[in-house]
Design an enzyme around this catalytic site. Structure first.
Site, PDB file in Angstrom:
ATOM      1  N   ASP A 205      20.831  -8.363 -56.712  1.00 34.66           N
ATOM      2  CA  ASP A 205      22.072  -8.251 -57.495  1.00 34.66           C
ATOM      3  C   ASP A 205      23.064  -7.241 -56.920  1.00 34.66           C
ATOM      4  OD1 ASP A 205      20.591  -5.946 -58.187  1.00 34.66           O
ATOM      5  OD2 ASP A 205      21.452  -5.897 -60.199  1.00 34.66           O
ATOM      6  N   ASN A 206      22.569  -6.364 -56.071  1.00 34.34           N
ATOM      7  CA  ASN A 206      23.435  -5.372 -55.410  1.00 34.34           C
ATOM      8  C   ASN A 206      22.573  -4.631 -54.387  1.00 34.34           C
ATOM      9  OD1 ASN A 206      23.158  -4.070 -58.587  1.00 34.34           O
ATOM     10  ND2 ASN A 206      22.216  -2.923 -56.924  1.00 34.34           N
TER      11      ASN A 206
ATOM     12  N   SER B   3      18.804  -2.838 -68.464  1.00 34.45           N
ATOM     13  CA  SER B   3      18.047  -2.204 -67.380  1.00 34.45           C
ATOM     14  C   SER B   3      16.816  -1.447 -67.896  1.00 34.45           C
ATOM     15  CB  SER B   3      18.937  -1.221 -66.610  1.00 34.45           C
ATOM     16  OG  SER B   3      19.913  -1.936 -65.900  1.00 34.45           O
TER      17      SER B   3
ATOM     18  N   ASP C 115      16.331  -6.808 -58.320  1.00 32.64           N
ATOM     19  CA  ASP C 115      17.279  -5.817 -58.839  1.00 32.64           C
ATOM     20  C   ASP C 115      17.291  -4.596 -57.923  1.00 32.64           C
ATOM     21  OD1 ASP C 115      18.970  -4.302 -60.354  1.00 32.64           O
ATOM     22  OD2 ASP C 115      17.831  -4.493 -62.217  1.00 32.64           O
ATOM     23  N   ASP C 116      18.413  -4.358 -57.289  1.00 28.73           N
ATOM     24  CA  ASP C 116      18.591  -3.185 -56.410  1.00 28.73           C
ATOM     25  C   ASP C 116      17.761  -3.255 -55.115  1.00 28.73           C
ATOM     26  OD1 ASP C 116      20.077  -2.352 -58.584  1.00 28.73           O
ATOM     27  OD2 ASP C 116      19.058  -0.438 -58.857  1.00 28.73           O
TER      28      ASP C 116
ATOM     29  N   LYS D  26      23.917   0.800 -53.314  1.00 31.34           N
ATOM     30  CA  LYS D  26      24.337   0.373 -54.651  1.00 31.34           C
ATOM     31  C   LYS D  26      25.506   1.199 -55.178  1.00 31.34           C
ATOM     32  CE  LYS D  26      22.613   0.291 -59.413  1.00 31.34           C
ATOM     33  NZ  LYS D  26      21.427   0.308 -60.281  1.00 31.34           N
TER      34      LYS D  26
ATOM     35  N   CYS E 262      24.843  -3.973 -61.336  1.00 31.93           N
ATOM     36  CA  CYS E 262      24.192  -5.060 -62.083  1.00 31.93           C
ATOM     37  C   CYS E 262      25.065  -5.994 -62.903  1.00 31.93           C
ATOM     38  CB  CYS E 262      23.223  -4.438 -63.092  1.00 31.93           C
ATOM     39  SG  CYS E 262      21.674  -4.013 -62.384  1.00 31.93           S
TER      40      CYS E 262
ATOM     41  N   ARG F  43      25.857 -10.025 -62.019  1.00 36.31           N
ATOM     42  CA  ARG F  43      25.204 -11.137 -62.738  1.00 36.31           C
ATOM     43  C   ARG F  43      26.225 -12.029 -63.434  1.00 36.31           C
ATOM     44  NH1 ARG F  43      19.599  -9.078 -63.421  1.00 36.31           N
ATOM     45  NH2 ARG F  43      19.624  -7.492 -61.788  1.00 36.31           N
TER      46      ARG F  43
ATOM     47  N   LYS G   8      15.427  -9.710 -66.432  1.00 34.64           N
ATOM     48  CA  LYS G   8      16.507  -8.866 -66.942  1.00 34.64           C
ATOM     49  C   LYS G   8      17.743  -9.706 -67.275  1.00 34.64           C
ATOM     50  CE  LYS G   8      19.439  -5.134 -65.127  1.00 34.64           C
ATOM     51  NZ  LYS G   8      19.451  -4.042 -64.127  1.00 34.64           N
TER      52      LYS G   8
ATOM     53  N   HIS H 210      14.277  -1.977 -59.438  1.00 33.98           N
ATOM     54  CA  HIS H 210      15.169  -1.004 -60.088  1.00 33.98           C
ATOM     55  C   HIS H 210      14.288   0.120 -60.641  1.00 33.98           C
ATOM     56  CE1 HIS H 210      17.988   0.652 -63.006  1.00 33.98           C
ATOM     57  NE2 HIS H 210      18.943  -0.165 -62.608  1.00 33.98           N
TER      58      HIS H 210
ATOM     59  N   HIS I  98      21.115  -8.187 -69.189  1.00 34.16           N
ATOM     60  CA  HIS I  98      22.192  -7.218 -68.888  1.00 34.16           C
ATOM     61  C   HIS I  98      23.591  -7.807 -68.956  1.00 34.16           C
ATOM     62  CE1 HIS I  98      22.837  -3.125 -66.719  1.00 34.16           C
ATOM     63  NE2 HIS I  98      23.191  -3.135 -67.990  1.00 34.16           N
TER      64      HIS I  98
END
Ligand code: MG
Length: 460
Positions: free
Chosen positions: A280-281, A157, A35-36, A306, A75, A79, A132, A228, A134
């Site tokens: 994811d980003n 998150s 994540d991130d 991001k 996010c 996803r 996660k 994240h 989300h």
């Protein structure tokens, strides 16, 4: 030798259908999603001080992408797109107004969407979501209702349900600063979730699931909460990197990917398991220019991070591993996480949804035969705005905006045009000297927008 030859001869007389018996025809599939995590945060992507020997080894044994994209800049839409093989605007998960789902949001991934888990489950796969989610907390959107037999993790998150005055990007976030629940199959089992052991516990769950289902095909969607913000590392990793808490967290993530791959080898599952590692980003920059404190990731030489449709917001690490099947190497072919949907279904022999437009392609010819993929456009959405398009080496921006801090987007007419291989940092607009490239992108854009039917907005 004689024995082997006669054995081969004997085998060759067995009808093909028997040789290609299941489960070899249905490989296990594991997607490890950070994540991130930024394009520049791993050793194998050029980070100078964060140590990632396990991901570097995975890349050396597998195929490392230089041009792999997350399908969105934040996010929730990223996803949704990955799990459905469609741009998130089609499912209503990328909208104007809100960017991601919040704990009080009313919407979620519509029950009518076909997720990768649902399609694989129909082909006999055991399915697990770990980490996660989300994609919604209401009926119809939750993991168990979107094709996952088992789910363990956070519903959204780790910086939500905030009750701390300390910002999430702090180098020393309080453990009880965010009242995020840890859930198993719809039930809260810990609140607030003890975040410093999540990376380890998620990995334990993934290994246990793989072991429990080693005699049948399985799909594990392992969506790590880290890196994240707020950042948490376990005692074993905290303070151990030279890159501060962010480095500790990424090094722990790396070690746990190593643990997962080691378990697959130990269980003799490596040769029948496709493992993908991506993010994811892009990185939440939290850099000095943004008033941050350095506890965010790096997009390397890519511009921005991001939240933005500059390259740093959506070009991410992409490593695909399958010992014995994937020839080790590095590729600059363009692919994105929506292709994971299409490729996984193709490998499993699952039927593609035929009643809706799909955006991923099967990248098997690239993975297993080293073949170039057909040229196709990639669209960069921010909410419901189509900001940019890449076709081949060229990227045109119709709108630009930083991820955070720039209140309104800049409009570009004529669009900005960058040649990404020679200008990866998107510094030199060459639109005036390459009208043909721009024209090709404009016609791809026209075809895409003419056929686009956005779904009912869910991020409210
Ligand atoms: Mg993210």
């Amino acid at each position: 030798m004689k024995i082997i030859v006669s054995l081969l001869l004997a085998l060759s007389s067995i009808p093909f259908a028997l040789v290609a018996a299941e489960p070899a025809a249905k490989p296990n599939i594991i997607i490890v999603l950070a994540d991130d995590l930024g394009y520049g945060d791993l050793g194998c992507y050029g980070h100078p001080s964060i140590r990632t020997p396990h991901l570097d080894r995975m890349a050396a044994e597998g195929l490392r992408f230089t041009d792999f994209y997350s399908p969105a800049e934040v996010c929730t839409p990223s996803r949704a797109a990955m799990l459905t093989g469609r741009y998130a605007i089609r499912s209503g998960m990328s909208t104007g107004g809100g960017r991601v789902l919040f704990p009080n949001s009313k919407g979620g991934l519509p029950a009518g969407e076909v997720t990768m888990a649902e399609a694989l489950k129909r082909r006999g796969y055991a399915t697990a979501h770990i980490g996660k989610w989300h994609l919604g907390i209401h009926e119809g959107s939750r993991p168990n209702e979107q094709g996952f037999d088992e789910t363990f993790g956070l519903p959204y998150s780790n910086d939500m349900d905030g009750r701390s005055k300390v910002p999430a990007g702090s180098p020393n976030p309080p453990q009880d600063g965010w009242n995020v629940p840890l859930m198993r199959n719809g039930k809260i089992i810990e609140r607030p979730a003890v975040q410093s052991t999540l990376t380890q516990r998620y990995t334990d769950e993934a290994i246990a699931f793989a072991r429990a289902h080693k005699s049948e095909p399985f799909f594990i969607y392992l969506a790590h909460t880290m890196p994240h913000v707020p950042l948490f590392a376990s005692a074993e990793f905290r303070g151990k990197s030279t890159r501060g808490l962010y480095g500790d967290v990424v090094e722990e993530l790396d070690a746990n990917v190593g643990r997962l791959l080691a378990a697959l080898r130990e269980e003799r599952l490596a040769e029948k398991t496709l493992v993908i590692f991506t993010s994811d980003n892009g990185p939440w920059l939290l850099n000095k220019a943004m008033g941050g404190n350095g506890q965010g990731g790096s997009a390397g030489l890519l511009r921005e991070g991001k939240g933005s449709t500059w390259e740093g917001g959506m070009r991410v690490p992409g490593i695909v591993w399958w010992p014995g099947r994937i020839k080790p190497g590095v590729t600059s072919e363009m692919a994105n996480a929506m292709d994971l949907f299409t490729t996984s279904l193709a490998l499993a022999g699952a039927e593609m949804p035929k009643d809706r437009p799909m955006d991923g392609v099967d990248i098997s010819p690239l993975l297993f035969e080293g073949k170039a993929l057909p040229e196709r456009p990639f669209f960069y959405y921010r909410g419901d705005m189509l900001m940019a398009c890449r076709l081949g080496p060229w990227k045109a921006h119709f709108w630009t905006q930083t991820g955070y801090g720039q209140p309104k987007p800049d409009s570009h007419n004529p669009p900005l045009l960058f040649h990404l291989p020679s200008d990866p940092s998107e510094q030199f607009d060459v639109a005036a000297s390459h009208p043909d490239a721009l024209e090709k992108i404009q016609s791809a854009l026209a075809a895409h927008t003419a056929a686009m039917e956005p779904g009912t907005p869910q991020l409210k």
